[in-house]
Enzyme design. Structure first.
Site, mmCIF file in Angstrom:
data_model
loop_
_atom_site.group_PDB
_atom_site.id
_atom_site.type_symbol
_atom_site.label_atom_id
_atom_site.label_comp_id
_atom_site.label_asym_id
_atom_site.label_seq_id
_atom_site.Cartn_x
_atom_site.Cartn_y
_atom_site.Cartn_z
ATOM 1 N N CYS A 1 -4.749 2.423 -3.677
ATOM 2 C CA CYS A 1 -3.536 2.945 -3.027
ATOM 3 C C CYS A 1 -2.373 1.967 -3.155
ATOM 4 C CB CYS A 1 -3.781 3.267 -1.551
ATOM 5 S SG CYS A 1 -4.867 4.643 -1.312
ATOM 6 N N LYS B 1 -10.228 -0.643 10.520
ATOM 7 C CA LYS B 1 -10.357 -1.823 9.648
ATOM 8 C C LYS B 1 -10.723 -3.073 10.450
ATOM 9 C CE LYS B 1 -7.143 -0.108 6.150
ATOM 10 N NZ LYS B 1 -7.989 0.317 5.031
ATOM 11 N N GLN C 1 -4.508 -5.162 6.900
ATOM 12 C CA GLN C 1 -5.513 -6.072 6.323
ATOM 13 C C GLN C 1 -5.473 -7.453 6.973
ATOM 14 O OE1 GLN C 1 -7.839 -5.241 4.177
ATOM 15 N NE2 GLN C 1 -7.083 -3.200 3.696
ATOM 16 N N HIS D 1 0.872 -1.184 0.000
ATOM 17 C CA HIS D 1 0.000 0.000 0.000
ATOM 18 C C HIS D 1 0.907 1.232 0.000
ATOM 19 C CE1 HIS D 1 -2.795 2.934 1.845
ATOM 20 N NE2 HIS D 1 -3.772 2.136 1.469
ATOM 21 N N ASP E 1 3.108 -4.751 8.078
ATOM 22 C CA ASP E 1 1.902 -3.931 7.960
ATOM 23 C C ASP E 1 0.701 -4.868 8.114
ATOM 24 O OD1 ASP E 1 -0.361 -2.663 7.062
ATOM 25 O OD2 ASP E 1 0.534 -1.852 5.227
HETATM 26 N N1 PLP Z 1 -1.706 -0.864 4.602
HETATM 27 C C1 PLP Z 1 -2.645 -1.588 4.001
HETATM 28 C C2 PLP Z 1 -2.315 -2.972 3.522
HETATM 29 C C3 PLP Z 1 -3.913 -1.050 3.816
HETATM 30 O O1 PLP Z 1 -4.861 -1.764 3.198
HETATM 31 C C4 PLP Z 1 -4.179 0.257 4.274
HETATM 32 C C5 PLP Z 1 -5.495 0.882 4.034
HETATM 33 O O2 PLP Z 1 -6.219 0.530 3.139
HETATM 34 C C6 PLP Z 1 -3.164 0.958 4.918
HETATM 35 C C7 PLP Z 1 -1.946 0.363 5.063
HETATM 36 C C8 PLP Z 1 -3.380 2.341 5.429
HETATM 37 O O3 PLP Z 1 -4.243 2.341 6.518
HETATM 38 P P1 PLP Z 1 -4.743 3.706 7.169
HETATM 39 O O4 PLP Z 1 -5.251 4.547 6.043
HETATM 40 O O5 PLP Z 1 -5.812 3.271 8.113
HETATM 41 O O6 PLP Z 1 -3.569 4.319 7.857
#
Ligand code: PLP
Length: 407
Positions: free
Chosen positions: A365, A227, A204, A124, A201
């Site tokens: 993203c 999430k 998800q 992401h 990370d």
């Molecule tokens: N990492 C992953 C794999 C994501 O799917 C997302 C959000 O869709 C993020 C990071 C970013 O999360 P946040 O916008 O809640 O900081």
């Protein structure tokens, strides 16, 4: 989980009863954010109605009570992640802020010109850009792990990227586009053989997969509350004490200090060193409520049921001529990205919306991933435990109509 149990769960999420353009809402955008159960909303309401006072510094009843709840929430997060010490949990605004914190603070002390950072092709933007910014600031090199045609990381390729200049590996546990569940335990083991720390990370992953940071031996693990059925604007960073203690504060301000004079400031101990300013103490307690809610249902029950939805959804979607599923990893969470013939994903998304169906379209993203696949984006349906096979049937029927219209 059986139909009756799912109906019971759905009753906890009043938004699922909403009508969108006079149609029953089908919410398949859980990868972007999840809906909130009543207990989480009530926790927020109750917090502001009955418990609101700034924490940590107050001698009065409300401040002390709010402090206790906030710190108890930290323990809940630590237990949820299997962290050894509650001080290793830093509250952040979410995954993005947590990664920025590590990239900035870890990068400050551990990285020098010419050093290398390893990420993967399926990250992401929030696990790309903070590292890129660090690379620009300090003259580092970003290396990228490639994947196979199914959307699984190429571990042999990963091994070739590691060398004495590698300072950190930062990879996603579960891809938000492909649904791939990456072998993070193996990745961590391989990196640790060369004494390289790993950030995972978990944005998800935590809603779908049992995570234990101690068993994984992760150096950093990050996730977002929204999430996993919690509120927006709150998330957490788990970091091993040995790293966090060596890292400088990320932001300066109240709370993160021990003493301040105009000549010199000394910093607070963990976790407060990384929590400058008034924290979101209502958000943290609501996040803890969400984690308790998830644990009550049981992550293994959730994973098994969502896997059923994934298998069923995939089968049903494959009935459609021209269907192309993007991401067919053997280990996959309940995310289905797809394209139909040459139809633009945006057009499909817009028409599904008119039928009350919320899916996400575009690059999600993860633009470098989408570019590497040579596609304009995908339509993404991401399921949660409150979704049903009946919703999938209605979605597939709607999609067939939409495809006929657009073909
Ligand atoms: N990492 C992953 C794999 C994501 O799917 C997302 C959000 O869709 C993020 C990071 C970013 O999360 P946040 O916008 O809640 O900081």
């Amino acid at each position: 989980m059986n139909t009756e149990e799912i109906q019971h769960i759905r009753a906890d999420f009043p938004i699922l009863e909403e009508k969108i353009y006079n149609k029953d809402l089908i919410y398949f955008d859980n990868g972007a954010t999840t809906q909130k159960p009543c207990c989480v909303v009530e926790k927020i309401e109750n917090g502001y109605y009955h418990l609101n006072a700034n924490i940590h510094r107050g001698v009065h009843f409300l401040s002390q009570k709010a402090t206790e709840e906030h710190e108890a929430a930290r323990t809940t997060v630590a237990d949820f992640l299997g962290a050894k010490k509650r001080e290793e949990i830093i509250f952040t605004r979410g995954t993005t802020e947590a990664i920025n914190l590590v990239a900035t603070s870890f990068g400050e002390v551990f990285c020098e010109k010419g050093d290398e950072i390893v990420i993967s092709v399926m990250e992401h933007h929030s696990n790309i850009v903070p590292w890129q910014m660090l690379c620009e600031r300090k003259g580092l090199v970003l290396r990228v792990i490639q994947m196979n045609d199914k959307g699984e990381l190429d571990i042999q390729n990963f091994k070739t990227l590691l060398n004495p200049k590698t300072r950190i590996v930062s990879v996603t546990h579960v891809s938000n586009v492909l649904g791939t569940v990456n072998p993070v335990a193996e990745i961590i083991k391989i990196a640790h053989e060369q004494n390289i720390p790993v950030l995972v990370d978990g944005a998800q992953a935590v809603p779908h997969v049992k995570v234990n940071v101690t068993e994984l031996d992760a150096d950093f693990y990050v996730f977002s509350g929204h999430k996993i059925y919690g509120p927006t604007g709150i998330g957490a960073l788990y970091g091993k004490e040995k790293w966090l203690n060596q890292m400088p504060p990320y932001q300066g301000g109240g709370e993160m200090i021990q003493t301040v004079t105009f000549e010199k400031t000394t910093y607070n101990e963990l976790p407060f060193k990384f929590e400058a300013g008034t924290p979101d103490y209502i958000g943290s307690t609501a996040l803890a409520e969400a984690l308790r809610y998830v644990e009550k249902i049981g992550i293994s029950n959730i994973a098994a049921y969502e896997h059923e939805l994934l298998v069923y959804g995939t089968q049903r979607l494959m009935e459609i001529d021209g269907m192309r599923i993007i991401g067919t990893a053997t280990e996959k969470s309940s995310v289905i990205s797809f394209l139909v013939d040459e139809i633009h994903p945006y057009d499909i998304g817009i028409l599904l919306d008119k039928l009350g169906i919320a899916v996400r379209t575009g690059h999600h993203c993860a633009q470098p991933l989408i570019d590497s696949l040579g596609i304009p984006g995908t339509v993404r349906a991401s399921f949660a435990f409150y979704n049903t096979k009946e919703e999938i049937d209605n979605f597939v029927a709607a999609l067939k109509r939409v495809v006929t219209m657009l073909s």
